[in-house]
Scaffold this motif. Sequence first.
Motif, short mmCIF file in Angstrom:
data_model
loop_
_atom_site.label_atom_id
_atom_site.label_comp_id
_atom_site.label_asym_id
_atom_site.label_seq_id
_atom_site.Cartn_x
_atom_site.Cartn_y
_atom_site.Cartn_z
N LYS A 60 28.72 1.97 -1.14
CA LYS A 60 29.36 2.28 -2.43
C LYS A 60 30.04 3.68 -2.56
O LYS A 60 29.48 4.47 -3.77
N GLY A 61 30.46 4.43 -1.63
CA GLY A 61 31.04 5.75 -1.38
C GLY A 61 30.08 6.82 -1.43
O GLY A 61 30.60 7.94 -1.66
N VAL A 62 28.76 6.52 -1.02
CA VAL A 62 27.70 7.60 -1.17
C VAL A 62 27.32 7.53 0.33
O VAL A 62 26.74 6.46 0.91
N ALA A 63 27.39 8.57 1.09
CA ALA A 63 26.73 8.83 2.49
C ALA A 63 25.14 9.05 2.39
O ALA A 63 24.67 9.58 1.44
N SER A 64 24.55 8.49 3.35
CA SER A 64 23.18 8.44 3.57
C SER A 64 23.27 9.75 4.77
O SER A 64 24.12 10.43 5.04
N GLU A 65 21.74 9.88 4.95
CA GLU A 65 21.68 11.15 5.93
C GLU A 65 22.14 10.85 7.46
O GLU A 65 22.06 9.65 7.78
N GLN A 66 22.47 11.93 7.98
CA GLN A 66 23.15 11.69 9.37
C GLN A 66 21.96 11.89 10.26
O GLN A 66 21.07 12.46 10.11
N LYS A 67 22.00 10.87 11.20
CA LYS A 67 20.72 10.86 12.21
C LYS A 67 21.52 10.59 13.51
O LYS A 67 22.69 10.06 13.65
N ASN A 98 27.99 17.79 27.45
CA ASN A 98 27.01 16.98 26.81
C ASN A 98 27.47 16.57 25.58
O ASN A 98 28.17 17.31 24.88
N ASN A 99 27.24 15.23 25.07
CA ASN A 99 27.89 14.78 23.87
C ASN A 99 26.70 14.42 23.05
O ASN A 99 25.71 14.09 23.35
N ASN A 100 27.03 14.50 21.79
CA ASN A 100 25.79 13.94 20.93
C ASN A 100 26.52 13.03 19.84
O ASN A 100 27.70 13.42 19.27
N LEU A 101 25.79 11.99 19.53
CA LEU A 101 26.47 11.13 18.73
C LEU A 101 25.70 10.74 17.55
O LEU A 101 24.41 10.62 17.51
N LYS A 102 26.37 10.94 16.46
CA LYS A 102 25.61 10.79 14.94
C LYS A 102 26.03 9.72 14.35
O LYS A 102 27.01 9.15 14.63
N PHE A 103 25.13 9.02 13.37
CA PHE A 103 25.23 7.82 12.79
C PHE A 103 25.17 8.00 11.26
O PHE A 103 24.22 8.65 10.87
N GLN A 104 25.94 7.51 10.44
CA GLN A 104 25.72 7.89 8.88
C GLN A 104 26.27 6.59 8.40
O GLN A 104 27.41 6.13 8.37
N LYS A 105 25.46 5.97 7.73
CA LYS A 105 25.67 4.81 6.72
C LYS A 105 26.46 5.17 5.42
O LYS A 105 25.72 6.08 4.63
N TRP A 106 27.34 4.44 4.98
CA TRP A 106 27.91 4.88 3.63
C TRP A 106 27.78 3.52 2.84
O TRP A 106 28.02 2.30 3.32
#
Length: 64
Positions: free
Chosen positions: A49-56, A39-47
Motif C-alpha cells: 500500500k505504498g509503504v516500504a518495509s525494512e530492507q533485508k 562482490n555484490n550485495n542483494l537487498k529485498f524490500q517489500k512494499w
Amino acid sequence: MSAWKSAGISYLQYANIAARALRNTLKDELKAPAQIRNNNNLKFQKWEKGVASEQKFVVQKAQQ
C-alpha cells in the motif's frame, strides 16, 4: 556485427568476461581492492500500500 554478438553471448556476459580479464592482469597491490568491488550485495524490500518495509539482505554481507 559486434564480436560478442557473433560469439553468441550477451553484452552483460561480454562485459563480465572483460572485467574479469582486467582484474586478473592487475598488479597485486591493485588486485585486492578490485576484487572487493567485484562482490555484490542483494537487498529485498517489500512494499505494501505504498509503504516500504525494512530492507533485508538476501545473503548476509561478509565481515570485512
